[in-house]
Design a protein around this motif. Sequence first.
Motif, PDB file in Angstrom:
ATOM      1  N   ASN A 545       0.842  -1.179   0.000  1.00  0.00           N
ATOM      2  CA  ASN A 545       0.000   0.000   0.000  1.00  0.00           C
ATOM      3  C   ASN A 545       0.883   1.235   0.000  1.00  0.00           C
ATOM      4  O   ASN A 545       2.048   1.212   0.376  1.00  0.00           O
ATOM      5  CB  ASN A 545      -0.919   0.023   1.222  1.00  0.00           C
ATOM      6  CG  ASN A 545      -1.931  -1.094   1.181  1.00  0.00           C
ATOM      7  OD1 ASN A 545      -2.889  -1.028   0.447  1.00  0.00           O
ATOM      8  ND2 ASN A 545      -1.685  -2.131   1.956  1.00  0.00           N
ATOM      9  N   CYS A 546       0.265   2.354  -0.353  1.00  0.00           N
ATOM     10  CA  CYS A 546       0.968   3.641  -0.376  1.00  0.00           C
ATOM     11  C   CYS A 546       2.276   3.525  -1.137  1.00  0.00           C
ATOM     12  O   CYS A 546       3.303   4.049  -0.711  1.00  0.00           O
ATOM     13  CB  CYS A 546       1.216   4.166   1.043  1.00  0.00           C
ATOM     14  SG  CYS A 546      -0.280   4.430   2.001  1.00  0.00           S
ATOM     15  N   ASN A 547       2.287   2.811  -2.234  1.00  0.00           N
ATOM     16  CA  ASN A 547       3.534   2.552  -2.930  1.00  0.00           C
ATOM     17  C   ASN A 547       4.142   3.816  -3.498  1.00  0.00           C
ATOM     18  O   ASN A 547       5.318   3.843  -3.822  1.00  0.00           O
ATOM     19  CB  ASN A 547       3.312   1.522  -4.037  1.00  0.00           C
ATOM     20  CG  ASN A 547       2.175   1.916  -4.957  1.00  0.00           C
ATOM     21  OD1 ASN A 547       1.470   2.876  -4.688  1.00  0.00           O
ATOM     22  ND2 ASN A 547       2.015   1.174  -6.018  1.00  0.00           N
ATOM     23  N   VAL A 548       3.360   4.885  -3.655  1.00  0.00           N
ATOM     24  CA  VAL A 548       3.913   6.134  -4.138  1.00  0.00           C
ATOM     25  C   VAL A 548       4.563   6.910  -2.997  1.00  0.00           C
ATOM     26  O   VAL A 548       5.607   7.558  -3.180  1.00  0.00           O
ATOM     27  CB  VAL A 548       2.799   6.969  -4.807  1.00  0.00           C
ATOM     28  CG1 VAL A 548       3.340   8.301  -5.261  1.00  0.00           C
ATOM     29  CG2 VAL A 548       2.213   6.201  -5.979  1.00  0.00           C
ATOM     30  N   THR A 549       3.970   6.842  -1.827  1.00  0.00           N
ATOM     31  CA  THR A 549       4.474   7.623  -0.698  1.00  0.00           C
ATOM     32  C   THR A 549       5.620   6.932   0.021  1.00  0.00           C
ATOM     33  O   THR A 549       6.502   7.611   0.567  1.00  0.00           O
ATOM     34  CB  THR A 549       3.323   7.886   0.293  1.00  0.00           C
ATOM     35  OG1 THR A 549       2.194   8.352  -0.425  1.00  0.00           O
ATOM     36  CG2 THR A 549       3.711   8.901   1.337  1.00  0.00           C
ATOM     37  N   MET A 550       5.631   5.616   0.031  1.00  0.00           N
ATOM     38  CA  MET A 550       6.624   4.890   0.815  1.00  0.00           C
ATOM     39  C   MET A 550       8.066   5.250   0.463  1.00  0.00           C
ATOM     40  O   MET A 550       8.883   5.483   1.359  1.00  0.00           O
ATOM     41  CB  MET A 550       6.403   3.384   0.680  1.00  0.00           C
ATOM     42  CG  MET A 550       5.164   2.882   1.395  1.00  0.00           C
ATOM     43  SD  MET A 550       5.314   2.991   3.189  1.00  0.00           S
ATOM     44  CE  MET A 550       6.260   1.525   3.519  1.00  0.00           C
ATOM     45  N   PRO A 551       8.462   5.296  -0.824  1.00  0.00           N
ATOM     46  CA  PRO A 551       9.860   5.673  -1.105  1.00  0.00           C
ATOM     47  C   PRO A 551      10.208   7.059  -0.602  1.00  0.00           C
ATOM     48  O   PRO A 551      11.338   7.300  -0.156  1.00  0.00           O
ATOM     49  CB  PRO A 551       9.936   5.579  -2.635  1.00  0.00           C
ATOM     50  CG  PRO A 551       8.846   4.648  -3.028  1.00  0.00           C
ATOM     51  CD  PRO A 551       7.748   4.890  -2.046  1.00  0.00           C
ATOM     52  N   ILE A 552       9.239   7.986  -0.657  1.00  0.00           N
ATOM     53  CA  ILE A 552       9.516   9.342  -0.177  1.00  0.00           C
ATOM     54  C   ILE A 552       9.720   9.344   1.326  1.00  0.00           C
ATOM     55  O   ILE A 552      10.463  10.170   1.866  1.00  0.00           O
ATOM     56  CB  ILE A 552       8.346  10.267  -0.578  1.00  0.00           C
ATOM     57  CG1 ILE A 552       8.081  10.157  -2.076  1.00  0.00           C
ATOM     58  CG2 ILE A 552       8.649  11.705  -0.215  1.00  0.00           C
ATOM     59  CD1 ILE A 552       6.868  10.938  -2.533  1.00  0.00           C
ATOM     60  N   ILE A 553       9.076   8.405   2.012  1.00  0.00           N
ATOM     61  CA  ILE A 553       9.245   8.318   3.467  1.00  0.00           C
ATOM     62  C   ILE A 553      10.520   7.569   3.809  1.00  0.00           C
ATOM     63  O   ILE A 553      11.310   8.000   4.670  1.00  0.00           O
ATOM     64  CB  ILE A 553       8.017   7.618   4.089  1.00  0.00           C
ATOM     65  CG1 ILE A 553       6.748   8.428   3.831  1.00  0.00           C
ATOM     66  CG2 ILE A 553       8.223   7.382   5.575  1.00  0.00           C
ATOM     67  CD1 ILE A 553       5.483   7.722   4.262  1.00  0.00           C
ATOM     68  N   GLU A 554      10.729   6.448   3.144  1.00  0.00           N
ATOM     69  CA  GLU A 554      11.796   5.546   3.561  1.00  0.00           C
ATOM     70  C   GLU A 554      13.187   6.061   3.209  1.00  0.00           C
ATOM     71  O   GLU A 554      14.140   5.774   3.928  1.00  0.00           O
ATOM     72  CB  GLU A 554      11.577   4.172   2.929  1.00  0.00           C
ATOM     73  CG  GLU A 554      10.357   3.437   3.471  1.00  0.00           C
ATOM     74  CD  GLU A 554      10.144   2.116   2.789  1.00  0.00           C
ATOM     75  OE1 GLU A 554      10.708   1.912   1.692  1.00  0.00           O
ATOM     76  OE2 GLU A 554       9.412   1.265   3.343  1.00  0.00           O
TER      77      GLU A 554
END
Length: 1323
Positions: A545-554
């Motif tokens: 889930n949130c595959n668009v937001t996850m890289p920006i967070i991680e």
Amino acid sequence: MPPPLPSSLSPHICILSSPDLQDLLTASSLPQLSEILQSFSPLPQVTTRTTSLASVPHKAFALRFSDLSEIEASCREDEEERAVRTLDWIGSRINSRCAQWVDDMDKMAGKQPTRIPWWEELKRCVEGDHVPSKTETWNHPVAIILAVSTNTSNPLQVISNLHARAIEFPSWVDTAYLRYTLMVHPKDSTLSDEEAGALFNAVKKQYGLHSYLLSLDMPNPPPAPVPVPTAKPRLPLAGSDSPKMSTKPLDPATRNSVSNSINTLRMNEKDIQQTAKFTREFLVMSLIPWMEKCVMDWNENFVSTRRLPSRLFSSTRRLFGTPSPSPTPPPTHRSTPSRASTHSVAPVSTSPALAGSPQQRRLAEFATVLGDFKLAVTVWETLSKDGKGGSDILPLLLSPSPAVPLHVNNTLTSMFAQSAEAFAKVQLRALLCAVRWEIGIDPSDFANEILEGERWLVWAAGNAEEPPSALLLAHAAFISSRKQTLRRAALWYLMAANRLEKCGIKPLTMYFLRRAHDLCINRPKKELSPSFWEAEGKVSSTSRNCNVTMPIIEHPLGRLLYSTGYVPDAVKIFLGLLNASALSTSSPAVLNDETESAEVYLEDFRIAFEHLRAITPDLPQESDIRLPFTFCNPSQSCLRFPNENNRGEPSEWEQREESWNRFDKSRGVSSRFATNYKAYVNEPFWVDLALKNPLDVNITLADLTLVVQELNDVDPSSLKVFLEIEVIESVTIGAKETRTIPISIKATQPASLKITHATYSFLSLLSSSESLAVRGKRLYNTPAQRQTPTYAPDILMQVAVAEAGCRLVADFVEDEELNLHEGEITSLSLCLSSIGVEPIGEVWLVTGSDNLWLKEGNDKETNFDEMPAVEVIRSSNSLESHEPFELSLEPSLSPGQSLNLTLRFHALSLGQKEIPILLLYRETSDAPFKQVRKIQVCQVHPLFRIASFAAPSPNLDEMYMLNLEIQNVSDSIARLTQISTVSPSWICDSSKYGKSGSIFPQQLSRFVFGVNPWNDISGCQETLEFVTKQLAAVVHGKAVDLINPPSMNLCCSHVIQGSHTHLPSRFAVPTFIHSGKRHVAVGSNLASYAHIPLHTHQHIFPLFNPAALDVLVFWEIPAEQRSGNILISGLNLGATHSPLRDIVESAENAKITRSMYAETQRKKEEILQDIRNSEWNMEMNPLHVTIHTSNVYHDFAKGPYRLRVHFTIRNYSTTLKSRFTLKLNAVTESDTSSTDEHPVIYTGRLKFHATLEPRQHTTFGAIAWINRPGTYALGAWYLETEVLESLPDIVNNADRVRCRYIQKPPLNDNPFVSICHARRIPI
């Protein structure tokens, strides 16, 4: 009881202390007077009155006390500079304390916190600001307390000096405030209590009743400290004397001491009670009455200005010349700062810096403080409508409704619309409003769906990148997470972390990133059917889930973890980022950005993992660091064996194996196929490992190899010493590239092996292993398996390594792709080699088709003289293909020996084709057969475009005229060497038009041949009876007899023979004919009879239709040494009379048996329709009328001309006779058409009768009376035909009429005759 207001909206009291009082407090170990009095705020149980004299009880009434000198000094500082210092000061306080806060939050172990420490600190810092502002009057002093002590020699003079001192406020500060005199009388004062009382009376008499004598003990030494509420922090004064703000985080000891400090006062109980009494009397007896009086006076002014409508004032100004004021622009375009009016006991004065109606704003503020919300809301709404502020306070006073967010939006929009030069001031103002809203509105109302207060905090944060704005976003995210709006909360946590990272506050940045990461991982509930995930081929529990937001967070979180020493966690996060890049399915528009991101992630992982290995030399291989993505594609990986050609459709090989089984059965022999051992001892075989790079960046895999085990091995780690497995040092795979890497395996002893895993080193750093098992098929055998997805065991690549024995290898001498022309005949050279240890005793060649055969001795070229004009060919008339060819080995093929074969291939169809060749061999007649499969690829290009059609001949010598058009569509010059016709019933004469020769590109050649019945027919009637019998079984649903059609003779007429020396062999012509005919017939039957099983076609349909006429065109290209032939099929000559009509009608009229499946009945109907429309059931009029006449010259002066017209009627039926009636002068459509021709009128006999036997013809003469010259149409005739058939069971063999036809002249093909007038007939 009104709700409590934020402390920043409470009255602000400034204290001016005399020097002697300051010395007294210092000597008594007490802080300044403002700090002492602040410790007693808020005061409980206070009652105020509204303008209607209604009592308003307050549960707590807050006051704010400040030192007047500090406020004066702060007012002299520029507001924008002070706002910048305030934001930096708040950021430094957050930075110095956040590490301890984060530790405390982590210790809560997942519990929901009730208070957020950084948010509480931010509120205290914002509300601790007491400095007056130009934009609002909340911090403008409401009262000034002039405080002295009785320790001085002349207290009255000191009081006079304090009252005479000028208040050094800027002009924009409201001067409406209460002056209050306070005398502190310590116990050890030089004045006695009576003297202090007398002094107090004198002060009251001179300066008014707003005075107070505060008697305190102030013992020495001071008493024990008493805890009091902690004062709110305040911004240090600007200048060198102010404390230096440290931006570095505190050490743990200092941090703990700061966070655990307690505010205390060293006062005894009596002094505390006396001070509390003074604070309450000051509020209740002086401040509140004074504020209530101000509200009453200002309210009268406010009401008086609202009694007359504004329209009246506008009309008055217009009539008496006073210009009307310009309308106030709406608040959405610009912000009009609100200013409060001044009010004191003295006459009212207005500060020049306060525009608009400052008195109304001050009225609204005082009414708000006193709890008169009805009046306050009225005034605030008036100010808001006039664009003078007020929208920021209305959300605190109004009940929750959709209108409240509009006030908030109006406030922030007008605020941020100001000039960017004062951005810090606007940012601080927005921060103050957001804090007030969060404090002053009930938490349940603030976060409900009506207000959505968390959005207000986001709006207030704006685009600022300061720590306070980041904390606004973080608190909005906290509220959203409590509302279970997880994705929104994750986004706001991420925005807060990005802003804090730019400020260098790492602990809170990491905490916010972790919170955002946890919220993204927490999947929302999806009420989807389990069948959805099954259909998509995904597992619901592992879907990302949130595959668009996850890289920006991680990504920033991983870098922070790496920089702070959490290297293993950073490595795992970088691997997760690479996995997100691998799973991404973005559009090409963002592909470049993702490629750059993947490169960054990969480089970060490499650096972090190298550092991890450097600091952890003994990093275990079984650590929990694993690649989250895979490179191997087991379903596309396969085994490859030496000298193996695995191309070709499996159905082709199955067809050839079935052909061999039928051949074995026909011989009465039962042979079997050997186990398909493809790997042999001491011979390498390969695993073609399919690798696909899921990343958008090049990847290098080192030490790529395979894990191979024995099939029944229980110990996977056991070393196989008899296996030699190749290890590839380095493989580089491009971004999103798919590659196939061959890895060789060689066994030194027989074994059954399975390939389980592939191992490699990712970037030469991380060792990884991937399973090569393919998931088994889905099982549906039991109800449990149908309800719960159950799969068969995983499938591994397995190979059996056997001893060499006898082995045959086949290779083409020329293995490149063949480029052929349509119909070309070429030779394929095949070399067979025995590479085993035992001799080969028997080899068979199975072609499975007629366009590939073994070249034998009689297949050779011959001279032209040896080719007769007409020859008879005996045909088996069967669709069955060639039988397998047995190769002569004399007597066996020993190990190491070779055998060369020459095969002939006839290219019959266009496009890219594969030529499959199956070789069967064995040692002895008792051994099972082993297989060798070979594929030769060829590309067949078109050479000719050929069209053929036949028409009834106008000559009596021929029944038909065959027209043949040949156009060269290639780029080569082709030569026609021979044209032959093949038919069971017809024979062709030599060419009447056209001859052999060269045909240049795009050239068209035409040929005309005469066609007559062949007298030596053999097998045609038997063939028709065979087809009728077999199709009768099909339409009645009976089993078809598995017998072959009867054989027949074919008439092969070589109508054109070229002068070239080398012509095709007369022994090869039958092969070409049968090869081409079977190719056409099999495809035609498959398309026409789709519902009849394919394996029964050869037992139902013959190869040749008795009425068929095929043309075989031989050609050559001398310049390219190419030659071949093309068979043109599809012509059926002669009339037939629906021979299958009886069996079709009997099937239709038979009793219908019910079926539970509608498809079964529909299939039967489609079979009947196919048979009714087939070439075996054609029906047509057998009679054809030909009119013979010629143009005439006649002298009409001598009289009319008698034209003789000859009618020839021919029966084209080959089986039945016909009876006809020819009527002349019949009215036809052609007679009434508007043409220039005259209709002919016949005289004499106008009706003719006759009966024609099959293929018989007759001629009648008719007379036409022509009375003038012109062109005459000879179409005035009408033919009635009856087709007769003889039935043996009828008495006297009477004929029965089978069909009736009516024939008229064709509309557009009427014969004409021209009659010309001439005085003298030319000779």
